[in-house]
Design an enzyme around this catalytic site. Structure first.
Site, PDB file in Angstrom:
ATOM      1  N   ARG A 209      31.367 -32.657  27.003  1.00  0.00           N
ATOM      2  CA  ARG A 209      29.702 -31.624  26.717  1.00  0.00           C
ATOM      3  C   ARG A 209      28.896 -32.830  27.088  1.00  0.00           C
ATOM      4  NH1 ARG A 209      25.384 -31.401  23.750  1.00  0.00           N
ATOM      5  NH2 ARG A 209      24.146 -29.713  23.626  1.00  0.00           N
TER       6      ARG A 209
ATOM      7  N   LYS B 180      24.397 -40.292  23.487  1.00  0.00           N
ATOM      8  CA  LYS B 180      24.018 -40.772  22.111  1.00  0.00           C
ATOM      9  C   LYS B 180      23.794 -42.162  21.087  1.00  0.00           C
ATOM     10  CE  LYS B 180      25.777 -35.592  20.390  1.00  0.00           C
ATOM     11  NZ  LYS B 180      26.632 -34.371  19.793  1.00  0.00           N
TER      12      LYS B 180
HETATM   13  C1  PT1 Z   1      28.079 -31.674  20.048  1.00  0.00           C
HETATM   14  C2  PT1 Z   1      26.363 -30.938  20.085  1.00  0.00           C
HETATM   15  C3  PT1 Z   1      26.127 -29.881  20.700  1.00  0.00           C
HETATM   16  N1  PT1 Z   1      25.851 -32.159  20.199  1.00  0.00           N
HETATM   17  C4  PT1 Z   1      28.861 -29.202  19.873  1.00  0.00           C
HETATM   18  N2  PT1 Z   1      27.065 -28.808  20.456  1.00  0.00           N
HETATM   19  C5  PT1 Z   1      24.336 -31.832  20.008  1.00  0.00           C
HETATM   20  N3  PT1 Z   1      29.349 -28.747  20.166  1.00  0.00           N
HETATM   21  C6  PT1 Z   1      24.321 -30.508  20.875  1.00  0.00           C
HETATM   22  C7  PT1 Z   1      22.310 -39.154  18.360  1.00  0.00           C
HETATM   23  O1  PT1 Z   1      23.453 -39.115  17.506  1.00  0.00           O
HETATM   24  O2  PT1 Z   1      27.981 -32.741  20.164  1.00  0.00           O
HETATM   25  N4  PT1 Z   1      28.954 -30.889  20.459  1.00  0.00           N
HETATM   26  N5  PT1 Z   1      24.782 -29.389  20.465  1.00  0.00           N
HETATM   27  C8  PT1 Z   1      22.922 -32.901  20.918  1.00  0.00           C
HETATM   28  N6  PT1 Z   1      23.273 -33.441  19.280  1.00  0.00           N
HETATM   29  C9  PT1 Z   1      22.476 -34.677  18.832  1.00  0.00           C
HETATM   30  C10 PT1 Z   1      23.507 -35.503  17.710  1.00  0.00           C
HETATM   31  C11 PT1 Z   1      22.004 -35.726  19.556  1.00  0.00           C
HETATM   32  C12 PT1 Z   1      23.348 -36.969  17.493  1.00  0.00           C
HETATM   33  C13 PT1 Z   1      21.537 -36.652  19.614  1.00  0.00           C
HETATM   34  C14 PT1 Z   1      22.668 -37.858  18.823  1.00  0.00           C
HETATM   35  O3  PT1 Z   1      21.438 -39.771  19.417  1.00  0.00           O
END
Ligand code: PT1
Length: 282
Positions: free
Chosen positions: A260, A226
């Protein structure tokens, strides 16, 4: 099965001597943020699942809607078409646990019908009909915290007290779930790294993850590749492995039950080293 293995295979029992479960990310969105849609096709997705299994994954998390910052929502029809056939194929071919990353009641319902082991909802069952679908089933559900919505959540995140505010959100969602007939024992909590949080707030949350332990529920931590890693280190998404492994270890040391990740093999190795060391700490 050894005692450690049986401990780590039961949700919620993970501690630093029984390593957390590794949840491997399987994005089936054409615009997924770090795989660039590489696994958008069915056969490639199944090959990826097979690889993750041989790398030691515990849970495969299938997501048909991108929720990264800036992402726009997909239709129910598109999400069902991406997720359900893949869930069916994985369940027919492998014995691995499958989690479905969705916020839509119809997707949850069909996923549960087709054998999903966990529902992972970044909107914590706040969408229409989700509580009712979960109440009719027995599957565990991950309630994630998000401030705002993916399209604009990073524009101006604000908290009075990031830990306190998120804890309050969890307390309220746990209560709503219980009132809807979803037992507390089925709930998993996730502070939602990168979902309406500044860089500093993300690191405060990571450092203070243990503060959520007193709610008595398993914690899920998702920091893999991230922006909180990329922005700190000035690294592109394909250069964030070391940063991602470090965050996985920090979460595991605070009793996270599920981590995850994209990089299953490397994370399993890192967590095994942590777990072996933790046995001798007193
Ligand atoms: C997470 C999550 C998810 N993240 C759960 N499910 C994502 N339970 C999808 C960035 O800042 O943390 N927990 N499902 C993906 N979402 C992101 C959010 C991807 C922020 C990238 C960023 O780069």
């Amino acid at each position: 099965m050894t005692q450690d293995e049986s401990l780590s295979s039961s949700l919620g029992k993970a501690n630093i001597t029984s390593r957390p479960q590794v949840m491997g990310i399987l994005n089936v969105t054409p615009d997924s943020f770090s795989d660039g849609g590489k696994f958008a096709t069915f056969d490639k997705a199944l090959a990826q699942v097979e690889q993750m299994i041989s790398d030691g994954v515990d849970i495969i998390d299938i997501g048909g809607e991108s929720t990264r910052p800036g992402a726009v929502e997909v239709s129910e029809e598109d999400e069902l078409a991406r997720v359900i056939p893949l869930l069916k194929a994985i369940k027919a071919k492998f014995t691995v646990k499958v989690s479905i990353d969705t916020s839509k009641a119809a997707v949850m319902s069909q996923a549960i019908t087709h054998g999903a082991d966990i529902i992972n909802d970044v909107r914590a069952l706040q969408n229409e009909g989700c509580l009712a679908v979960l109440a009719k089933s027995k599957v565990p559900v991950c309630l994630m915290h998000m401030q705002g919505l993916p399209r604009s959540m990073q524009e101006n995140p604000h908290y009075d007290d990031v830990i306190g505010d998120i804890k309050q959100f969890f307390i309220e969602r746990i209560k709503v779930c219980e009132q809807a007939g979803i037992n507390r024992e089925r709930l998993i909590l996730d502070p939602g790294f990168g979902f309406g949080k500044t860089l500093k707030q993300n690191y405060q949350l990571l450092a203070q993850l243990h503060q959520f332990s007193d709610l008595g529920l398993p914690l899920l931590s998702g920091t893999s590749r991230k922006s909180m890693i990329g922005d700190l280190l000035s690294r592109n998404v394909d250069e964030r492995l070391a940063g991602s492994l470090t965050t996985a270890i920090i979460a595991a040391q605070q009793n996270a039950s599920i981590i995850r990740v994209h990089d299953v093999k490397e994370t399993v190795d890192a967590l095994k080293v942590l777990s072996m060391t933790a046995k001798y700490q007193y």
